[in-house]
Design a protein around this motif. Structure first.
Motif, mmCIF file in Angstrom:
data_model
loop_
_atom_site.group_PDB
_atom_site.id
_atom_site.type_symbol
_atom_site.label_atom_id
_atom_site.label_comp_id
_atom_site.label_asym_id
_atom_site.label_seq_id
_atom_site.Cartn_x
_atom_site.Cartn_y
_atom_site.Cartn_z
ATOM 1 N N PHE A 1 74.283 -35.806 -27.926
ATOM 2 C CA PHE A 1 73.770 -35.750 -26.562
ATOM 3 C C PHE A 1 74.501 -34.670 -25.776
ATOM 4 C CE2 PHE A 1 72.537 -39.916 -27.984
ATOM 5 C CZ PHE A 1 71.275 -40.081 -27.430
ATOM 6 N N GLN A 2 73.782 -33.993 -24.903
ATOM 7 C CA GLN A 2 74.365 -32.924 -24.098
ATOM 8 C C GLN A 2 74.303 -33.307 -22.625
ATOM 9 O OE1 GLN A 2 72.066 -29.472 -25.116
ATOM 10 N NE2 GLN A 2 72.780 -29.445 -27.225
ATOM 11 N N ASP A 3 75.114 -32.647 -21.823
ATOM 12 C CA ASP A 3 75.152 -32.881 -20.376
ATOM 13 C C ASP A 3 75.361 -34.366 -20.054
ATOM 14 O OD1 ASP A 3 75.161 -32.097 -17.703
ATOM 15 O OD2 ASP A 3 73.001 -32.379 -17.496
ATOM 16 N N VAL A 4 76.305 -34.970 -20.752
ATOM 17 C CA VAL A 4 76.624 -36.384 -20.558
ATOM 18 C C VAL A 4 77.521 -36.513 -19.337
ATOM 19 C CG1 VAL A 4 77.714 -38.410 -21.590
ATOM 20 C CG2 VAL A 4 76.476 -36.788 -23.029
ATOM 21 N N ARG A 5 77.166 -37.412 -18.442
ATOM 22 C CA ARG A 5 77.984 -37.628 -17.239
ATOM 23 C C ARG A 5 77.762 -39.033 -16.705
ATOM 24 N NH1 ARG A 5 74.204 -34.066 -13.183
ATOM 25 N NH2 ARG A 5 72.353 -34.615 -14.329
ATOM 26 N N VAL A 6 78.714 -39.511 -15.961
ATOM 27 C CA VAL A 6 78.637 -40.828 -15.340
ATOM 28 C C VAL A 6 77.959 -40.657 -13.993
ATOM 29 C CG1 VAL A 6 79.966 -42.758 -14.419
ATOM 30 C CG2 VAL A 6 80.729 -41.603 -16.503
ATOM 31 N N LEU A 7 76.892 -41.393 -13.783
ATOM 32 C CA LEU A 7 76.182 -41.322 -12.517
ATOM 33 C C LEU A 7 76.646 -42.400 -11.543
ATOM 34 C CD1 LEU A 7 72.561 -40.689 -13.806
ATOM 35 C CD2 LEU A 7 74.245 -39.004 -13.031
ATOM 36 N N LYS A 8 77.025 -43.535 -12.093
ATOM 37 C CA LYS A 8 77.444 -44.643 -11.233
ATOM 38 C C LYS A 8 78.303 -45.594 -12.055
ATOM 39 C CE LYS A 8 75.476 -48.213 -8.249
ATOM 40 N NZ LYS A 8 74.229 -48.812 -7.762
ATOM 41 N N ARG A 9 79.326 -46.138 -11.461
ATOM 42 C CA ARG A 9 80.175 -47.124 -12.125
ATOM 43 C C ARG A 9 79.958 -48.475 -11.465
ATOM 44 N NH1 ARG A 9 83.317 -42.561 -12.104
ATOM 45 N NH2 ARG A 9 84.061 -41.930 -14.166
ATOM 46 N N ILE A 10 79.786 -49.481 -12.289
ATOM 47 C CA ILE A 10 79.623 -50.847 -11.798
ATOM 48 C C ILE A 10 80.645 -51.713 -12.523
ATOM 49 C CG2 ILE A 10 78.070 -52.830 -11.648
ATOM 50 C CD1 ILE A 10 75.737 -50.828 -11.758
ATOM 51 N N ASP A 11 81.394 -52.478 -11.787
ATOM 52 C CA ASP A 11 82.379 -53.374 -12.380
ATOM 53 C C ASP A 11 81.697 -54.716 -12.674
ATOM 54 O OD1 ASP A 11 84.480 -54.945 -13.141
ATOM 55 O OD2 ASP A 11 85.772 -54.394 -11.450
ATOM 56 N N TYR A 12 81.126 -54.811 -13.874
ATOM 57 C CA TYR A 12 80.415 -56.028 -14.255
ATOM 58 C C TYR A 12 81.341 -57.227 -14.323
ATOM 59 C CZ TYR A 12 76.422 -53.129 -15.472
ATOM 60 O OH TYR A 12 75.371 -52.262 -15.419
ATOM 61 N N PHE A 13 82.575 -57.013 -14.734
ATOM 62 C CA PHE A 13 83.500 -58.125 -14.863
ATOM 63 C C PHE A 13 83.839 -58.726 -13.498
ATOM 64 C CE2 PHE A 13 84.697 -55.477 -18.637
ATOM 65 C CZ PHE A 13 84.090 -56.294 -19.567
ATOM 66 N N ALA A 14 83.981 -57.910 -12.477
ATOM 67 C CA ALA A 14 84.310 -58.404 -11.139
ATOM 68 C C ALA A 14 83.178 -59.246 -10.562
ATOM 69 C CB ALA A 14 84.622 -57.240 -10.206
ATOM 70 N N LYS A 15 81.964 -58.999 -11.019
ATOM 71 C CA LYS A 15 80.810 -59.738 -10.514
ATOM 72 C C LYS A 15 80.452 -60.926 -11.408
ATOM 73 C CE LYS A 15 78.900 -55.752 -8.165
ATOM 74 N NZ LYS A 15 79.550 -56.008 -6.937
ATOM 75 N N SER A 16 81.305 -61.226 -12.374
ATOM 76 C CA SER A 16 81.045 -62.321 -13.303
ATOM 77 C C SER A 16 81.082 -63.661 -12.583
ATOM 78 C CB SER A 16 82.100 -62.323 -14.411
ATOM 79 O OG SER A 16 81.955 -63.465 -15.220
ATOM 80 N N SER A 17 80.271 -64.589 -13.054
ATOM 81 C CA SER A 17 80.285 -65.940 -12.481
ATOM 82 C C SER A 17 81.438 -66.762 -13.058
ATOM 83 C CB SER A 17 78.955 -66.642 -12.747
ATOM 84 O OG SER A 17 78.732 -66.734 -14.147
ATOM 85 N N SER A 18 82.081 -66.245 -14.091
ATOM 86 C CA SER A 18 83.214 -66.933 -14.705
ATOM 87 C C SER A 18 84.501 -66.581 -13.969
ATOM 88 C CB SER A 18 83.335 -66.518 -16.180
ATOM 89 O OG SER A 18 84.592 -66.910 -16.697
ATOM 90 N N GLU A 19 85.159 -67.596 -13.440
ATOM 91 C CA GLU A 19 86.419 -67.354 -12.716
ATOM 92 C C GLU A 19 87.475 -66.751 -13.637
ATOM 93 O OE1 GLU A 19 88.105 -70.405 -10.251
ATOM 94 O OE2 GLU A 19 86.129 -71.076 -9.612
ATOM 95 N N SER A 20 87.519 -67.224 -14.881
ATOM 96 C CA SER A 20 88.541 -66.708 -15.791
ATOM 97 C C SER A 20 88.299 -65.237 -16.104
ATOM 98 C CB SER A 20 88.596 -67.525 -17.084
ATOM 99 O OG SER A 20 87.407 -67.392 -17.823
ATOM 100 N N THR A 21 87.037 -64.849 -16.270
ATOM 101 C CA THR A 21 86.718 -63.447 -16.531
ATOM 102 C C THR A 21 87.114 -62.579 -15.349
ATOM 103 O OG1 THR A 21 84.890 -64.019 -17.990
ATOM 104 C CG2 THR A 21 84.851 -61.819 -17.039
ATOM 105 N N THR A 22 86.768 -63.015 -14.151
ATOM 106 C CA THR A 22 87.102 -62.241 -12.957
ATOM 107 C C THR A 22 88.611 -62.107 -12.798
ATOM 108 O OG1 THR A 22 85.297 -63.518 -11.974
ATOM 109 C CG2 THR A 22 86.303 -61.926 -10.586
ATOM 110 N N TYR A 23 89.316 -63.209 -13.005
ATOM 111 C CA TYR A 23 90.770 -63.190 -12.874
ATOM 112 C C TYR A 23 91.401 -62.280 -13.920
ATOM 113 C CZ TYR A 23 95.611 -64.647 -13.177
ATOM 114 O OH TYR A 23 96.977 -64.657 -13.244
ATOM 115 N N LEU A 24 91.017 -62.452 -15.180
ATOM 116 C CA LEU A 24 91.614 -61.682 -16.256
ATOM 117 C C LEU A 24 91.289 -60.188 -16.130
ATOM 118 C CD1 LEU A 24 90.918 -64.109 -19.207
ATOM 119 C CD2 LEU A 24 93.144 -63.552 -18.239
ATOM 120 N N SER A 25 90.052 -59.871 -15.783
ATOM 121 C CA SER A 25 89.660 -58.464 -15.705
ATOM 122 C C SER A 25 90.328 -57.759 -14.538
ATOM 123 C CB SER A 25 88.146 -58.328 -15.617
ATOM 124 O OG SER A 25 87.672 -58.827 -14.399
ATOM 125 N N SER A 26 90.682 -58.465 -13.498
ATOM 126 C CA SER A 26 91.341 -57.822 -12.355
ATOM 127 C C SER A 26 92.693 -57.250 -12.757
ATOM 128 C CB SER A 26 91.501 -58.810 -11.193
ATOM 129 O OG SER A 26 92.430 -59.823 -11.527
#
Length: 66
Positions: free
Chosen positions: A38-63
């Motif tokens: 692939f050419q011209d690869v770039r990040v257009l937007k970053r989303i923190d999926y872990f921070a938006k998790s419904s799991s408290e343990s995931t949110t805590y650990l990922s922070s």
């Protein structure tokens, strides 16, 4: 992710079960895509999926690692 969480997490089963421990580091992930042709690869937007998790343990650990 910007941090090599695999190196930081070690073998913590909770982090791996929550898909944090195996998360790809962004520069390596981008290089893998480029290496696939692939050419011209770039990040257009970053989303923190872990921070938006419904799991408290995931949110805590990922922070600690994001």
């Amino acid at each position: 992710m910007q941090v090599d969480v695999g190196a930081v997490c070690g073998l913590n089963p909770q982090l791996w079960a929550d898909c944090i421990g195996g998360a790809a580091v962004e520069p390596e992930y981008m290089e893998t895509i480029r290496a696939a042709g692939f050419q011209d690869v770039r990040v257009l937007k970053r989303i923190d999926y872990f921070a938006k998790s419904s799991s408290e343990s995931t949110t805590y650990l990922s922070s600690s690692y994001s």
